[in-house]
Design a protein around this motif. Structure first.
Motif, PDB file in Angstrom:
ATOM      1  N   ILE A  93       0.821  -1.207   0.000  1.00 39.90           N
ATOM      2  CA  ILE A  93       0.000   0.000   0.000  1.00 39.90           C
ATOM      3  C   ILE A  93       0.857   1.259   0.000  1.00 39.90           C
ATOM      4  CG2 ILE A  93      -1.691   1.325   1.359  1.00 39.90           C
ATOM      5  CD1 ILE A  93      -2.746  -1.413   2.345  1.00 39.90           C
ATOM      6  N   LEU A  94       2.016   1.223   0.683  1.00 39.70           N
ATOM      7  CA  LEU A  94       2.883   2.399   0.793  1.00 39.70           C
ATOM      8  C   LEU A  94       3.868   2.533  -0.369  1.00 39.70           C
ATOM      9  CD1 LEU A  94       3.656   2.407   4.619  1.00 39.70           C
ATOM     10  CD2 LEU A  94       1.960   3.741   3.366  1.00 39.70           C
ATOM     11  N   GLY A  95       3.754   1.683  -1.362  1.00 45.85           N
ATOM     12  CA  GLY A  95       4.564   1.842  -2.568  1.00 45.85           C
ATOM     13  C   GLY A  95       5.922   1.168  -2.542  1.00 45.85           C
ATOM     14  N   ILE A  96       6.276   0.529  -1.426  1.00 45.46           N
ATOM     15  CA  ILE A  96       7.594  -0.104  -1.326  1.00 45.46           C
ATOM     16  C   ILE A  96       7.716  -1.246  -2.328  1.00 45.46           C
ATOM     17  CG2 ILE A  96       9.163  -1.383   0.184  1.00 45.46           C
ATOM     18  CD1 ILE A  96       7.894   0.153   2.541  1.00 45.46           C
ATOM     19  N   ASN A  97       6.689  -2.101  -2.379  1.00 46.15           N
ATOM     20  CA  ASN A  97       6.732  -3.245  -3.293  1.00 46.15           C
ATOM     21  C   ASN A  97       6.837  -2.811  -4.749  1.00 46.15           C
ATOM     22  OD1 ASN A  97       6.569  -4.962  -1.144  1.00 46.15           O
ATOM     23  ND2 ASN A  97       4.504  -5.687  -1.550  1.00 46.15           N
ATOM     24  N   SER A  98       6.003  -1.838  -5.134  1.00 45.25           N
ATOM     25  CA  SER A  98       6.011  -1.399  -6.535  1.00 45.25           C
ATOM     26  C   SER A  98       7.322  -0.699  -6.873  1.00 45.25           C
ATOM     27  CB  SER A  98       4.819  -0.473  -6.814  1.00 45.25           C
ATOM     28  OG  SER A  98       4.843   0.658  -5.964  1.00 45.25           O
ATOM     29  N   GLY A  99       7.885   0.047  -5.901  1.00 48.23           N
ATOM     30  CA  GLY A  99       9.172   0.699  -6.136  1.00 48.23           C
ATOM     31  C   GLY A  99      10.282  -0.317  -6.311  1.00 48.23           C
ATOM     32  N   ALA A 100      10.289  -1.330  -5.435  1.00 48.09           N
ATOM     33  CA  ALA A 100      11.283  -2.396  -5.554  1.00 48.09           C
ATOM     34  C   ALA A 100      11.118  -3.151  -6.866  1.00 48.09           C
ATOM     35  CB  ALA A 100      11.159  -3.353  -4.365  1.00 48.09           C
ATOM     36  N   ALA A 101       9.861  -3.381  -7.254  1.00 49.03           N
ATOM     37  CA  ALA A 101       9.594  -4.091  -8.512  1.00 49.03           C
ATOM     38  C   ALA A 101      10.077  -3.296  -9.713  1.00 49.03           C
ATOM     39  CB  ALA A 101       8.101  -4.384  -8.640  1.00 49.03           C
ATOM     40  N   LEU A 102       9.899  -1.976  -9.664  1.00 46.93           N
ATOM     41  CA  LEU A 102      10.359  -1.134 -10.773  1.00 46.93           C
ATOM     42  C   LEU A 102      11.873  -1.221 -10.922  1.00 46.93           C
ATOM     43  CD1 LEU A 102       9.783   0.979 -12.968  1.00 46.93           C
ATOM     44  CD2 LEU A 102       9.993   2.757 -11.195  1.00 46.93           C
ATOM     45  N   GLY A 103      12.580  -1.129  -9.797  1.00 44.76           N
ATOM     46  CA  GLY A 103      14.039  -1.227  -9.852  1.00 44.76           C
ATOM     47  C   GLY A 103      14.501  -2.589 -10.345  1.00 44.76           C
ATOM     48  N   ALA A 104      13.849  -3.654  -9.847  1.00 46.00           N
ATOM     49  CA  ALA A 104      14.222  -5.000 -10.276  1.00 46.00           C
ATOM     50  C   ALA A 104      13.918  -5.218 -11.753  1.00 46.00           C
ATOM     51  CB  ALA A 104      13.476  -6.031  -9.423  1.00 46.00           C
ATOM     52  N   THR A 105      12.774  -4.725 -12.199  1.00 46.54           N
ATOM     53  CA  THR A 105      12.399  -4.862 -13.620  1.00 46.54           C
ATOM     54  C   THR A 105      13.382  -4.114 -14.507  1.00 46.54           C
ATOM     55  OG1 THR A 105      10.059  -5.005 -12.999  1.00 46.54           O
ATOM     56  CG2 THR A 105      10.545  -4.531 -15.302  1.00 46.54           C
TER      57      THR A 105
END
Length: 333
Positions: A93-105
């Motif tokens: 919800i706080l964007g950590i997962n999506s931010g990490a996913a963007l960097g990994a992608t």
């Protein structure tokens, strides 16, 4: 702690362990090939069983990585809820997962030969997005409403960036799309070892900080009166939470709501200090993710659902329930 309370905690812990053993056994036994319990037991001491290849190269590592994933995401949510004093906090919800996913992608698509740095890049990008959400919500004193809305807005922006990235490099998307939706399929012992190598030191640090976590749950004024550097410990705990989420996302993709659901259940059962809540959180996190992965494998067999989809179906209504039961969005229930 009184004797009845101690006995109750012991009873809850025993039940949770039995449930976890049952979920693990069921997950290992059922699949495209049904493996009897007698063979599973025998395989633990001998590799000459009929389905040893399936057990040791497919099902055991998959169950192992589901357990590590559950622990990491659950602890990440618990730490975030502790430092933000917000029961609606979650790395997704706080964007950590999506931010990490963007960097990994970004690394996987543009620099596939540098896969070893994926966890580091995921951590940095996840931490950066988390800081952005905090800065945006700070003017509203980081209230639950402002945090959630900031997280939703930043998540939308990050998702847009991810969409641009995947569209631009669509010819390299093989395997990445499945990863983005969250999947434990095809995981190996080397990936289990990699996740544990990064995660185990963090578990030790979290247990060592349990007393500080108890203090961080107090009112800020009370913490200041004790002469404790609240900013320092909040930063340390935030980095631990982001690290756990980023490590997990870099290996298994986006799996939401684990960090939201599990800490609530753990607190209901533990009813005590973090030294008790932490083990409950780890145990229940294992149960939730292992069970969700089993459902993902068997629900529409022989096809397989992304585990992220299963957790969204479970977590979405739970999140709405938490919103509905908050007496006021500006504080705890």
């Amino acid at each position: 702690m009184s004797r009845p309370a101690h006995q109750q905690l012991t009873g809850y812990l025993t039940i949770a362990l039995l449930v976890l053993i049952g979920v693990i056994t069921f997950s290992i036994s059922f699949g495209s090939v049904r493996i009897p319990l007698s063979e599973i037991a025998k395989s633990l001491i001998s590799t000459s069983t009929p389905h040893a290849e399936i057990l040791w190269n497919v099902r055991y590592p998959r169950v192992a990585i589901s357990l590590v994933t559950g622990i990491n995401l659950a602890l990440s949510g618990l730490l975030l809820q502790a430092i933000l004093k917000n029961p609606l906090s979650d790395p997704g919800i706080l964007g950590i997962n999506s931010g990490a996913a963007l960097g990994a992608t970004f690394v996987m698509l543009l620099f596939p030969q540098s896969s070893s740095i994926v966890p580091l890049v995921a951590f940095i990008s996840g931490l950066l997005i988390f800081m952005i959400v905090l800065v945006i919500s700070w003017k509203g004193n980081a209230s639950p409403t402002r945090l959630i809305l900031s997280g939703v807005a930043v998540n939308a922006i990050v998702s847009g960036c991810q969409s641009v990235l995947t569209t631009t490099y669509s010819e390299r998307l093989s395997g990445v799309v499945t990863w983005i939706n969250g999947s434990l399929s095809g995981k190996t012992w080397s990936q289990v070892g990699l996740m544990l190598g990064y995660s185990l030191p963090l578990y030790v640090i979290i247990f060592l900080l349990h007393q500080r976590l108890d203090l961080l749950s107090l009112d800020d004024q009370a913490i200041f009166s004790l002469g404790i550097s609240i900013k320092k410990y909040r930063l340390i705990v935030a980095c631990l939470a982001v690290s756990l989420a980023a490590i997990t996302v870099s290996q298994v993709g986006l799996i939401g709501f684990v960090g939201l659901i599990v800490p609530h259940i753990a607190r209901i059962l533990a009813k005590g200090r973090f030294i008790v809540t932490i083990p409950f959180t780890m145990l229940i996190g294992c149960i939730v993710v292992a069970l969700a992965d089993t459902v993902a494998r068997l629900a529409i067999s022989p096809l397989e659902l992304p585990i992220g989809t299963v957790m969204s179906i479970i977590g979405g209504p739970f999140f709405l329930y938490l919103l509905a039961t908050q007496h006021q969005l500006g504080g705890r229930k």
